[in-house]
Design an enzyme around this catalytic site. Structure first.
Site, short mmCIF file in Angstrom:
data_model
loop_
_atom_site.label_atom_id
_atom_site.label_comp_id
_atom_site.label_asym_id
_atom_site.label_seq_id
_atom_site.Cartn_x
_atom_site.Cartn_y
_atom_site.Cartn_z
N HIS A 1 -17.12 3.11 7.49
CA HIS A 1 -15.66 3.02 7.64
C HIS A 1 -15.21 4.36 8.20
CE1 HIS A 1 -11.50 1.81 6.33
NE2 HIS A 1 -11.35 3.11 6.47
N ASN B 1 0.87 -1.17 0.00
CA ASN B 1 0.00 0.00 0.00
C ASN B 1 0.91 1.23 0.00
OD1 ASN B 1 -1.78 2.06 0.50
ND2 ASN B 1 -2.70 1.14 2.31
N ARG C 1 -2.55 -2.05 -3.52
CA ARG C 1 -3.73 -1.21 -3.38
C ARG C 1 -3.58 -0.07 -4.38
NH1 ARG C 1 -4.87 3.49 0.91
NH2 ARG C 1 -7.01 3.89 0.32
N HIS D 1 -12.46 3.40 -0.20
CA HIS D 1 -12.52 2.41 0.90
C HIS D 1 -13.29 1.17 0.46
CE1 HIS D 1 -12.27 6.06 3.80
NE2 HIS D 1 -11.07 5.53 3.70
N ASN E 1 -9.17 7.83 9.81
CA ASN E 1 -8.74 9.20 9.55
C ASN E 1 -9.54 9.77 8.40
OD1 ASN E 1 -6.86 10.79 10.83
ND2 ASN E 1 -5.23 9.33 10.36
N ARG F 1 -10.55 16.47 6.94
CA ARG F 1 -11.33 16.85 5.75
C ARG F 1 -12.74 17.27 6.14
NH1 ARG F 1 -10.20 11.36 2.79
NH2 ARG F 1 -7.94 11.39 2.89
N GLU G 1 -8.32 -4.93 4.97
CA GLU G 1 -8.18 -4.65 3.53
C GLU G 1 -7.03 -5.44 2.92
OE1 GLU G 1 -8.34 -0.64 5.18
OE2 GLU G 1 -9.04 0.03 3.22
P1 ADP Z 1 -6.42 5.56 8.37
O1 ADP Z 1 -7.61 6.21 7.73
O2 ADP Z 1 -5.20 6.42 8.39
O3 ADP Z 1 -6.18 4.12 7.96
P2 ADP Z 1 -7.34 4.42 10.88
O4 ADP Z 1 -8.48 3.66 10.35
O5 ADP Z 1 -6.19 3.67 11.43
O6 ADP Z 1 -6.81 5.53 9.89
O7 ADP Z 1 -7.90 5.40 12.02
C1 ADP Z 1 -7.05 6.23 12.75
C2 ADP Z 1 -7.87 7.07 13.71
O8 ADP Z 1 -8.63 6.22 14.58
C3 ADP Z 1 -7.05 7.92 14.66
O9 ADP Z 1 -6.68 9.15 14.08
C4 ADP Z 1 -8.01 8.13 15.82
O10 ADP Z 1 -8.79 9.26 15.55
C5 ADP Z 1 -8.89 6.91 15.80
N1 ADP Z 1 -8.64 6.00 16.94
C6 ADP Z 1 -7.73 5.02 17.01
N2 ADP Z 1 -7.78 4.41 18.22
C7 ADP Z 1 -8.78 5.04 18.94
C8 ADP Z 1 -9.33 4.89 20.24
N3 ADP Z 1 -8.89 3.96 21.09
N4 ADP Z 1 -10.33 5.72 20.60
C9 ADP Z 1 -10.80 6.66 19.76
N5 ADP Z 1 -10.32 6.84 18.50
C10 ADP Z 1 -9.31 6.06 18.10
#
Ligand code: ADP
Length: 413
Positions: free
Chosen positions: A209, A7, A92, A181, A212, A242, A400
């Site tokens: 989903h 990725n 990806r 996604h 971030n 965003r 994924e």
């Molecule tokens: P990406 O879109 O970069 O793949 P992820 O799906 O890994 O991101 O999501 C990352 C986000 O998940 C972090 O920025 C945070 O906001 C949130 N996150 C991760 N762990 C926790 C938690 N324990 N409690 C609340 N939010 C969390």
């Protein structure tokens, strides 16, 4: 058979090496700060070898792939003896445009088509191409497969993917809703269908989903019929940085406020400085916001932080409200809903976000088991539906990379 999943982003490259005979991960890692100073975190999962987590020069994606292969085969950190044990590579690829709507074996024509889509995904497709080219160079002769984020949304009907703007932009310039996604929505909706009894026919699922980046999909009969992201990943629900969907005139207004700011810089504000970060002024990370708002284990801080707590709570309220509003629109799109699925960083980990979103959906018969929702100790999924709820609520851990590895193996076979 071992499959390497790549990725590639503009300055990072994530990888996982799978043993597909057991669907298990042999090793995984992240090359970070490519083109800057370079950092590698490599984790051998299959054996007791140590984790490598150190700065390492990564001037280009080519160099990053070489470093990955060196680590995968190294006596100290490796999980395989030689390169020949990698039988295929799955990539990806973010946008496959109108032509590439299922996973494909990469050849010159596919590369050309991915290049043609750079105009639709200028931040992502060039990096994906760099990853593919680096692998072609480093592992020549090994089949490579592209798996597209847009592919699962190929089933969205015309009336849902056409924007109400002059039609020529679709006809001549491919401007339409693509959605992203897709690999994640596909994986978690398939799991939800399994939990609903296994027959896709007649099922209506909204998959959320929430990472971030965040997007929702309306999955009817196992197929995506609508999604919140659009021609780019900026549309839809608010995200970490965003804005999601806003009045498009805001771009011009911000440009004027900032003294004729060029459009790309005004767009940068919507992409990088908005979302929950923009509203709160604190962070794009939900953990920070929950602590600041006093919902994440803290008490909201001392009184002088009351304004900070208010803004953090406001950002979370805006988020929960907007996500629920899009769920509602997909219930209309599908003519009902059997299950709502939460996945990705926020969806899998933030019980507060799930609670806040579902609170906004009580009016349509979504009732959550608040105690079950608090559980952190679950495997692949948990069912957090309260007794009497009209709609199932599932938390499902997305995967994924496994989907990419499976598609790659199928195609190479
Ligand atoms: P990406 O879109 O970069 O793949 P992820 O799906 O890994 O991101 O999501 C990352 C986000 O998940 C972090 O920025 C945070 O906001 C949130 N996150 C991760 N762990 C926790 C938690 N324990 N409690 C609340 N939010 C969390």
């Amino acid at each position: 058979m071992n499959v390497l999943v790549i990725n590639a982003g503009s300055s990072s490259l994530k990888y996982q090496l799978f043993d597909m005979s057991t669907d298990t991960i042999l090793a995984k890692g992240l090359c970070d700060r490519i083109g800057l100073d370079g950092f590698l975190k490599h984790t051998p999962v299959a054996n007791g070898k140590p984790v490598f987590s150190e700065p390492i020069p990564l001037p280009t994606h080519d160099e990053a792939i070489k470093v990955v292969i060196e680590k995968l085969t190294s006596p100290d950190y490796g999980v395989i003896d030689s390169l020949s044990e990698i039988k295929a590579v799955g990539h990806r690829v973010v946008n496959g445009g109108r032509k590439l709507y299922e996973s494909v074996l990469i050849d010159e024509n596919v590369l050309k088509a991915v290049e043609d889509c750079v105009k639709l995904a200028p931040l992502h497709n060039p990096a994906n191409l760099m990853g593919i080219r680096a692998c072609q160079e480093a592992i020549p002769g090994v089949p490579q497969v592209a798996v597209f984020d847009t592919a699962f949304h190929h089933t969205i009907p015309e009336y849902a993917y056409i924007y109400p703007i002059p039609y020529k932009y679709y006809e001549q310039n491919d401007i339409r809703r693509y959605g992203y996604h897709g690999t994640s929505h596909r994986y978690v909706s398939a799991k939800a269908i399994e939990l609903l009894g296994g027959n896709a026919e007649g099922t209506k699922i909204v998959t959320c989903h929430l990472g971030n980046g965040a997007s929702l999909a309306a999955v009817k009969d196992g197929k995506s019929i609508d999604t919140t992201m659009g021609v780019t990943p900026l549309e839809g629900v608010p995200m970490g940085t965003r804005s999601g969907s806003v009045d498009p005139a805001i771009v011009e207004i911000i440009s004027n406020i900032e003294g004729n700011l060029p459009i790309n810089e005004a767009m940068n504000i919507l992409n990088k400085k908005s979302g929950v970060l923009g509203v709160s002024g604190i962070s794009s990370d939900f953990r920070d916001l929950e602590i600041a708002a006093g919902t994440g284990g803290g008490d909201g801080g001392p009184p002088e932080d009351a304004e900070k707590a208010h803004r953090a709570k406001l950002a979370l309220d805006v988020y929960n409200y907007q996500v629920a509003k899009f769920v509602g629109s997909f219930i209309v799109a599908m003519g009902g809903v059997d299950a709502i699925v939460f996945t990705a960083g926020v969806g899998e980990n933030s019980s507060n976000a799930r609670l806040g979103i579902c609170d906004n959906l009580k009016g349509v018969g979504v009732v959550m088991d608040v105690e079950k929702n608090k559980s952190r100790d679950y495997g692949d999924y948990m069912d957090i539906t309260a007794e009497g709820s009209n709609v199932k609520i599932f938390v499902i851990a997305t995967n994924e990379e496994l989907v990419i590895a499976r598609d790659t193996m199928e195609i190479v076979k």
